[in-house]
Design an enzyme around this catalytic site. Structure first.
Site, PDB file in Angstrom:
ATOM      1  N   ARG A  79       6.857  33.522   2.460  1.00  0.00           N
ATOM      2  CA  ARG A  79       7.428  32.832   1.301  1.00  0.00           C
ATOM      3  C   ARG A  79       7.047  31.359   1.349  1.00  0.00           C
ATOM      4  O   ARG A  79       6.831  30.785   2.413  1.00  0.00           O
ATOM      5  CB  ARG A  79       8.958  32.949   1.332  1.00  0.00           C
ATOM      6  N   LYS A 143      11.963  39.578  14.366  1.00  0.00           N
ATOM      7  CA  LYS A 143      11.346  40.059  13.127  1.00  0.00           C
ATOM      8  C   LYS A 143      10.314  41.147  13.415  1.00  0.00           C
ATOM      9  O   LYS A 143       9.328  40.916  14.109  1.00  0.00           O
ATOM     10  CB  LYS A 143      10.659  38.877  12.436  1.00  0.00           C
ATOM     11  N   ARG A 279      19.875  31.252   9.412  1.00  0.00           N
ATOM     12  CA  ARG A 279      19.805  31.300  10.870  1.00  0.00           C
ATOM     13  C   ARG A 279      21.161  31.684  11.409  1.00  0.00           C
ATOM     14  O   ARG A 279      22.175  31.175  10.943  1.00  0.00           O
ATOM     15  CB  ARG A 279      19.435  29.919  11.454  1.00  0.00           C
TER      16      ARG A 279
HETATM   17  P1  ATP Z   1      12.886  32.308   7.553  1.00  0.00           P
HETATM   18  O1  ATP Z   1      12.398  32.928   8.841  1.00  0.00           O
HETATM   19  O2  ATP Z   1      13.011  30.833   7.585  1.00  0.00           O
HETATM   20  O3  ATP Z   1      14.038  33.048   6.974  1.00  0.00           O
HETATM   21  P2  ATP Z   1      11.289  33.849   6.029  1.00  0.00           P
HETATM   22  O4  ATP Z   1      11.823  34.929   6.864  1.00  0.00           O
HETATM   23  O5  ATP Z   1      11.525  33.909   4.590  1.00  0.00           O
HETATM   24  O6  ATP Z   1      11.761  32.488   6.568  1.00  0.00           O
HETATM   25  P3  ATP Z   1       8.688  34.493   5.614  1.00  0.00           P
HETATM   26  O7  ATP Z   1       8.111  33.524   4.667  1.00  0.00           O
HETATM   27  O8  ATP Z   1       9.159  35.804   5.114  1.00  0.00           O
HETATM   28  O9  ATP Z   1       9.789  33.750   6.363  1.00  0.00           O
HETATM   29  O10 ATP Z   1       7.685  34.821   6.792  1.00  0.00           O
HETATM   30  C1  ATP Z   1       6.928  33.792   7.397  1.00  0.00           C
HETATM   31  C2  ATP Z   1       7.505  33.405   8.735  1.00  0.00           C
HETATM   32  O11 ATP Z   1       7.582  34.547   9.597  1.00  0.00           O
HETATM   33  C3  ATP Z   1       6.607  32.417   9.454  1.00  0.00           C
HETATM   34  O12 ATP Z   1       7.001  31.130   9.162  1.00  0.00           O
HETATM   35  C4  ATP Z   1       6.768  32.781  10.948  1.00  0.00           C
HETATM   36  O13 ATP Z   1       7.864  32.077  11.477  1.00  0.00           O
HETATM   37  C5  ATP Z   1       7.173  34.226  10.926  1.00  0.00           C
HETATM   38  N1  ATP Z   1       6.055  35.143  11.249  1.00  0.00           N
HETATM   39  C6  ATP Z   1       4.751  35.038  10.902  1.00  0.00           C
HETATM   40  N2  ATP Z   1       4.054  36.102  11.327  1.00  0.00           N
HETATM   41  C7  ATP Z   1       4.938  36.914  11.938  1.00  0.00           C
HETATM   42  C8  ATP Z   1       4.829  38.187  12.590  1.00  0.00           C
HETATM   43  N3  ATP Z   1       3.686  38.853  12.667  1.00  0.00           N
HETATM   44  N4  ATP Z   1       5.957  38.722  13.110  1.00  0.00           N
HETATM   45  C9  ATP Z   1       7.141  38.085  13.028  1.00  0.00           C
HETATM   46  N5  ATP Z   1       7.308  36.895  12.448  1.00  0.00           N
HETATM   47  C10 ATP Z   1       6.221  36.312  11.897  1.00  0.00           C
END
Ligand code: ATP
Length: 283
Positions: A79, A143, A279
Protein backbone atom coordinates in the site's frame (compact mmCIF):
# COMPACT_ATOMS: atom_id res chain seq x y z
CA UNK A 1 -13.03 -27.46 -17.90
CA UNK A 2 -16.10 -26.12 -19.69
CA UNK A 3 -16.01 -22.40 -20.38
CA UNK A 4 -12.51 -21.92 -19.00
CA UNK A 5 -9.80 -20.35 -21.09
CA UNK A 6 -6.26 -21.33 -20.35
CA UNK A 7 -3.17 -19.59 -21.54
CA UNK A 8 0.32 -20.63 -20.54
CA UNK A 9 2.77 -17.92 -21.38
CA UNK A 10 5.72 -19.71 -19.77
CA UNK A 11 7.11 -21.72 -22.71
CA UNK A 12 7.41 -25.15 -21.10
CA UNK A 13 6.16 -26.82 -17.99
CA UNK A 14 8.35 -28.86 -15.71
CA UNK A 15 7.01 -30.61 -12.61
CA UNK A 16 6.65 -28.25 -9.68
CA UNK A 17 6.38 -25.19 -11.88
CA UNK A 18 3.23 -23.14 -12.05
CA UNK A 19 1.06 -24.24 -14.95
CA UNK A 20 -2.11 -22.56 -16.16
CA UNK A 21 -3.50 -25.89 -17.37
CA UNK A 22 -2.96 -27.54 -13.99
CA UNK A 23 -4.44 -24.59 -12.12
CA UNK A 24 -7.50 -24.74 -14.38
CA UNK A 25 -7.86 -28.49 -13.92
CA UNK A 26 -7.87 -28.12 -10.14
CA UNK A 27 -9.88 -24.91 -9.90
CA UNK A 28 -13.42 -26.27 -10.14
CA UNK A 29 -16.57 -24.71 -11.43
CA UNK A 30 -16.37 -21.45 -9.46
CA UNK A 31 -13.42 -20.42 -11.63
CA UNK A 32 -15.14 -21.17 -14.92
CA UNK A 33 -14.98 -18.15 -17.22
CA UNK A 34 -11.69 -17.08 -15.62
CA UNK A 35 -8.71 -16.66 -17.88
CA UNK A 36 -5.58 -18.12 -16.31
CA UNK A 37 -2.11 -16.97 -17.25
CA UNK A 38 1.31 -17.86 -15.89
CA UNK A 39 4.50 -15.95 -16.63
CA UNK A 40 8.04 -16.78 -15.61
CA UNK A 41 8.84 -13.26 -14.42
CA UNK A 42 7.31 -9.84 -14.27
CA UNK A 43 7.68 -6.63 -12.28
CA UNK A 44 4.24 -6.63 -10.68
CA UNK A 45 1.24 -8.77 -11.57
CA UNK A 46 -0.99 -5.99 -10.25
CA UNK A 47 0.64 -3.39 -12.49
CA UNK A 48 0.30 -5.67 -15.53
CA UNK A 49 -3.41 -6.31 -15.01
CA UNK A 50 -4.19 -2.70 -14.14
CA UNK A 51 -2.59 -1.59 -17.40
CA UNK A 52 -4.67 -4.13 -19.33
CA UNK A 53 -7.89 -3.14 -17.54
CA UNK A 54 -7.86 0.23 -19.31
CA UNK A 55 -6.75 -1.08 -22.74
CA UNK A 56 -9.21 -1.68 -25.55
CA UNK A 57 -10.26 -5.37 -25.73
CA UNK A 58 -8.71 -5.79 -29.19
CA UNK A 59 -5.35 -4.53 -27.93
CA UNK A 60 -4.84 -6.89 -25.02
CA UNK A 61 -7.47 -5.35 -22.75
CA UNK A 62 -9.27 -7.54 -20.22
CA UNK A 63 -12.59 -9.10 -21.16
CA UNK A 64 -13.13 -11.65 -18.39
CA UNK A 65 -11.90 -12.28 -14.86
CA UNK A 66 -8.18 -12.91 -15.30
CA UNK A 67 -5.66 -14.58 -13.01
CA UNK A 68 -2.03 -13.70 -13.63
CA UNK A 69 0.56 -15.63 -11.65
CA UNK A 70 4.31 -15.04 -11.82
CA UNK A 71 7.02 -17.49 -10.85
CA UNK A 72 9.12 -14.47 -9.96
CA UNK A 73 7.94 -10.96 -9.23
CA UNK A 74 10.67 -8.35 -9.17
CA UNK A 75 8.82 -5.17 -8.20
CA UNK A 76 5.98 -6.23 -5.90
CA UNK A 77 3.95 -3.42 -4.43
CA UNK A 78 2.37 -2.75 -1.04
CA UNK A 79 0.00 0.00 0.00
CA UNK A 80 0.96 3.66 -0.46
CA UNK A 81 4.06 2.95 -2.52
CA UNK A 82 5.50 0.44 -0.06
CA UNK A 83 7.21 -2.62 -1.46
CA UNK A 84 6.37 -6.31 -1.29
CA UNK A 85 9.63 -8.22 -1.40
CA UNK A 86 10.15 -11.81 -2.50
CA UNK A 87 13.18 -13.94 -3.10
CA UNK A 88 13.05 -15.70 -6.50
CA UNK A 89 10.74 -18.76 -6.47
CA UNK A 90 10.14 -18.31 -2.73
CA UNK A 91 6.60 -17.02 -2.95
CA UNK A 92 3.24 -17.43 -4.57
CA UNK A 93 2.63 -14.09 -6.27
CA UNK A 94 -0.47 -13.50 -8.32
CA UNK A 95 -3.26 -11.08 -9.10
CA UNK A 96 -6.88 -11.60 -10.03
CA UNK A 97 -8.60 -8.91 -12.10
CA UNK A 98 -12.33 -9.02 -11.41
CA UNK A 99 -15.00 -6.93 -13.18
CA UNK A 100 -17.52 -5.51 -10.72
CA UNK A 101 -20.99 -4.28 -11.59
CA UNK A 102 -20.81 -1.89 -8.66
CA UNK A 103 -19.58 1.65 -8.14
CA UNK A 104 -16.03 2.07 -6.83
CA UNK A 105 -17.14 3.05 -3.34
CA UNK A 106 -18.85 -0.34 -2.93
CA UNK A 107 -15.40 -1.96 -2.99
CA UNK A 108 -14.14 -0.34 0.22
CA UNK A 109 -14.41 -3.53 2.29
CA UNK A 110 -12.98 -5.79 -0.41
CA UNK A 111 -9.53 -6.34 1.22
CA UNK A 112 -11.32 -7.71 4.29
CA UNK A 113 -13.36 -10.18 2.21
CA UNK A 114 -10.17 -11.24 0.43
CA UNK A 115 -8.40 -11.75 3.77
CA UNK A 116 -11.24 -14.03 4.90
CA UNK A 117 -10.99 -15.94 1.60
CA UNK A 118 -7.25 -16.54 1.99
CA UNK A 119 -7.58 -17.58 5.63
CA UNK A 120 -10.46 -19.99 4.98
CA UNK A 121 -8.62 -21.54 2.02
CA UNK A 122 -5.37 -21.96 3.97
CA UNK A 123 -7.37 -23.62 6.77
CA UNK A 124 -8.35 -26.30 4.22
CA UNK A 125 -4.62 -26.93 3.81
CA UNK A 126 -4.18 -27.26 7.57
CA UNK A 127 -2.69 -23.79 8.01
CA UNK A 128 -4.07 -21.56 10.77
CA UNK A 129 -3.75 -17.86 10.12
CA UNK A 130 -5.13 -14.69 11.61
CA UNK A 131 -6.10 -11.37 10.04
CA UNK A 132 -4.64 -7.98 10.84
CA UNK A 133 -6.78 -5.00 9.91
CA UNK A 134 -6.95 -3.89 7.20
CA UNK A 135 -5.01 -6.10 4.80
CA UNK A 136 -2.55 -8.60 6.25
CA UNK A 137 -2.57 -12.32 6.86
CA UNK A 138 -0.49 -13.30 9.88
CA UNK A 139 0.86 -16.48 11.34
CA UNK A 140 1.96 -16.26 14.96
CA UNK A 141 2.08 -12.48 14.65
CA UNK A 142 4.26 -12.46 11.52
CA UNK A 143 3.15 -11.53 8.03
CA UNK A 144 2.56 -14.61 5.89
CA UNK A 145 0.69 -12.90 3.08
CA UNK A 146 -0.04 -9.42 1.85
CA UNK A 147 -3.06 -8.17 -0.07
CA UNK A 148 -3.08 -5.13 -2.31
CA UNK A 149 -6.27 -4.15 -4.11
CA UNK A 150 -6.15 -1.52 -6.82
CA UNK A 151 -8.98 -0.42 -9.07
CA UNK A 152 -9.35 0.90 -12.60
CA UNK A 153 -12.29 2.09 -14.67
CA UNK A 154 -12.11 1.18 -18.35
CA UNK A 155 -13.27 3.43 -21.20
CA UNK A 156 -16.58 1.50 -21.30
CA UNK A 157 -16.97 2.44 -17.57
CA UNK A 158 -16.41 -1.14 -16.43
CA UNK A 159 -14.95 -1.11 -12.91
CA UNK A 160 -12.09 -3.60 -12.41
CA UNK A 161 -10.64 -4.57 -9.06
CA UNK A 162 -7.15 -6.01 -9.30
CA UNK A 163 -6.59 -8.18 -6.26
CA UNK A 164 -2.89 -8.75 -5.68
CA UNK A 165 -1.76 -11.46 -3.26
CA UNK A 166 1.74 -12.47 -2.19
CA UNK A 167 2.21 -15.50 0.04
CA UNK A 168 5.64 -16.36 1.43
CA UNK A 169 6.72 -19.93 0.73
CA UNK A 170 10.09 -19.37 2.35
CA UNK A 171 11.81 -16.33 3.76
CA UNK A 172 15.58 -16.36 3.35
CA UNK A 173 17.51 -14.68 6.18
CA UNK A 174 18.50 -11.77 3.94
CA UNK A 175 14.84 -10.98 3.19
CA UNK A 176 13.92 -11.43 6.85
CA UNK A 177 16.50 -8.78 7.75
CA UNK A 178 15.20 -6.38 5.12
CA UNK A 179 11.71 -6.48 6.56
CA UNK A 180 12.71 -6.56 10.22
CA UNK A 181 12.14 -10.25 11.04
CA UNK A 182 8.39 -9.78 10.60
CA UNK A 183 7.68 -12.44 7.94
CA UNK A 184 6.29 -15.97 8.23
CA UNK A 185 6.30 -18.64 5.56
CA UNK A 186 3.87 -21.38 4.62
CA UNK A 187 4.63 -24.87 5.97
CA UNK A 188 6.22 -27.01 3.23
CA UNK A 189 3.34 -29.51 3.22
CA UNK A 190 0.78 -26.84 2.35
CA UNK A 191 2.87 -25.55 -0.54
CA UNK A 192 3.82 -28.96 -1.90
CA UNK A 193 1.66 -28.47 -4.97
CA UNK A 194 1.54 -24.75 -5.71
CA UNK A 195 -0.85 -25.31 -8.62
CA UNK A 196 -3.36 -26.94 -6.29
CA UNK A 197 -2.98 -24.19 -3.70
CA UNK A 198 -3.37 -21.46 -6.32
CA UNK A 199 -6.36 -23.23 -7.88
CA UNK A 200 -8.03 -23.48 -4.47
CA UNK A 201 -7.43 -19.79 -3.85
CA UNK A 202 -8.80 -18.92 -7.29
CA UNK A 203 -11.94 -21.02 -6.81
CA UNK A 204 -12.59 -19.49 -3.38
CA UNK A 205 -11.90 -15.96 -4.62
CA UNK A 206 -14.24 -16.39 -7.59
CA UNK A 207 -16.99 -17.70 -5.33
CA UNK A 208 -16.50 -14.97 -2.74
CA UNK A 209 -16.20 -12.11 -5.24
CA UNK A 210 -19.63 -13.09 -6.56
CA UNK A 211 -20.94 -13.16 -3.00
CA UNK A 212 -19.34 -9.79 -2.25
CA UNK A 213 -20.90 -8.35 -5.38
CA UNK A 214 -24.41 -9.55 -4.53
CA UNK A 215 -24.39 -9.21 -0.74
CA UNK A 216 -21.52 -6.87 0.09
CA UNK A 217 -19.22 -7.00 3.11
CA UNK A 218 -21.84 -7.96 5.76
CA UNK A 219 -21.59 -11.69 4.92
CA UNK A 220 -17.85 -11.55 5.69
CA UNK A 221 -17.91 -9.49 8.90
CA UNK A 222 -18.49 -12.26 11.42
CA UNK A 223 -16.03 -14.51 9.59
CA UNK A 224 -13.40 -11.73 9.68
CA UNK A 225 -13.97 -11.06 13.37
CA UNK A 226 -13.48 -14.76 14.16
CA UNK A 227 -10.06 -14.56 12.48
CA UNK A 228 -9.07 -11.22 14.04
CA UNK A 229 -5.44 -11.41 15.20
CA UNK A 230 -5.69 -8.70 17.86
CA UNK A 231 -9.24 -9.05 19.21
CA UNK A 232 -9.40 -7.42 22.62
CA UNK A 233 -5.73 -6.41 22.54
CA UNK A 234 -4.18 -2.99 23.09
CA UNK A 235 -3.09 -1.52 19.75
CA UNK A 236 -1.82 1.73 18.28
CA UNK A 237 -3.24 3.22 15.10
CA UNK A 238 -0.60 5.04 13.08
CA UNK A 239 -0.78 7.51 10.24
CA UNK A 240 2.59 7.73 8.49
CA UNK A 241 4.32 6.58 11.66
CA UNK A 242 2.51 9.00 13.98
CA UNK A 243 0.21 7.55 16.64
CA UNK A 244 -3.39 8.69 16.01
CA UNK A 245 -5.16 6.52 18.60
CA UNK A 246 -4.40 3.94 21.21
CA UNK A 247 -6.91 1.52 22.63
CA UNK A 248 -8.42 -1.93 22.56
CA UNK A 249 -9.18 -3.40 19.12
CA UNK A 250 -12.73 -4.75 19.11
CA UNK A 251 -13.26 -5.93 15.53
CA UNK A 252 -14.74 -4.61 12.30
CA UNK A 253 -18.19 -3.14 11.78
CA UNK A 254 -20.59 -3.76 8.87
CA UNK A 255 -18.66 -1.47 6.52
CA UNK A 256 -15.20 -2.67 7.50
CA UNK A 257 -14.14 0.05 9.90
CA UNK A 258 -12.02 -1.04 12.86
CA UNK A 259 -13.87 -0.46 16.13
CA UNK A 260 -11.46 0.75 18.76
CA UNK A 261 -12.20 1.33 22.42
CA UNK A 262 -9.84 4.28 22.74
CA UNK A 263 -8.24 4.92 26.10
CA UNK A 264 -10.34 7.38 28.09
CA UNK A 265 -13.36 7.41 25.71
CA UNK A 266 -16.81 6.23 26.77
CA UNK A 267 -17.77 4.80 23.35
CA UNK A 268 -15.76 2.95 20.72
CA UNK A 269 -14.57 4.92 17.72
CA UNK A 270 -14.69 3.66 14.12
CA UNK A 271 -11.52 3.91 12.05
CA UNK A 272 -11.48 3.98 8.26
CA UNK A 273 -8.61 2.22 6.49
CA UNK A 274 -7.11 4.90 4.21
CA UNK A 275 -3.37 4.62 4.68
CA UNK A 276 -3.66 3.79 8.34
CA UNK A 277 -1.45 1.12 9.95
CA UNK A 278 -2.00 -0.91 13.08
CA UNK A 279 0.62 -2.04 15.57
CA UNK A 280 0.00 -4.24 18.57
CA UNK A 281 1.25 -2.72 21.82
CA UNK A 282 3.90 -4.79 23.55
CA UNK A 283 3.56 -5.66 27.22
P1 ATP B 1 1.66 -1.98 7.91
O1 ATP B 1 2.58 -3.17 8.06
O2 ATP B 1 2.24 -0.68 8.32
O3 ATP B 1 0.29 -2.26 8.41
P2 ATP B 1 0.79 -2.76 5.48
O4 ATP B 1 0.63 -4.06 6.15
O5 ATP B 1 -0.39 -2.13 4.91
O6 ATP B 1 1.50 -1.78 6.42
P3 ATP B 1 1.66 -3.36 2.98
O7 ATP B 1 1.72 -2.12 2.20
O8 ATP B 1 0.48 -4.24 2.85
O9 ATP B 1 1.90 -2.96 4.43
O10 ATP B 1 2.92 -4.28 2.71
C1 ATP B 1 4.21 -3.72 2.60
C2 ATP B 1 5.01 -3.96 3.85
O11 ATP B 1 5.09 -5.36 4.15
C3 ATP B 1 6.44 -3.50 3.68
O12 ATP B 1 6.57 -2.19 4.11
C4 ATP B 1 7.26 -4.50 4.53
O13 ATP B 1 7.33 -4.03 5.85
C5 ATP B 1 6.40 -5.73 4.57
N1 ATP B 1 6.86 -6.78 3.63
C6 ATP B 1 7.38 -6.64 2.39
N2 ATP B 1 7.61 -7.83 1.83
C7 ATP B 1 7.21 -8.76 2.72
C8 ATP B 1 7.18 -10.19 2.72
N3 ATP B 1 7.59 -10.91 1.69
N4 ATP B 1 6.70 -10.81 3.82
C9 ATP B 1 6.26 -10.11 4.89
N5 ATP B 1 6.26 -8.77 4.95
C10 ATP B 1 6.72 -8.10 3.88
Amino acid sequence: MRGMTVQTIAPTHTPGQLSAARIAAFAGHYAEHCLIEVVAETGSTNADLLARAVMAPGRGGLQAPTLLAAETQTAGRGRAGRVWLTAPSAALTFSLAWPFAAPLHALVGLPLAVGVTIAETLADFGVDVQLKWPNDVLQSGRKLAGILIETATAADRQVWAVIGIGINLSVPEELQQQIGQRAASLPTAAAQDRNLLLASLLGALAQNMRQFESQGLPVFVERWNRLHAFAGQQVSILDQGKVLYEGRALGIDQIGRLMLQADGDANPIAIMAGDISLRVKEG
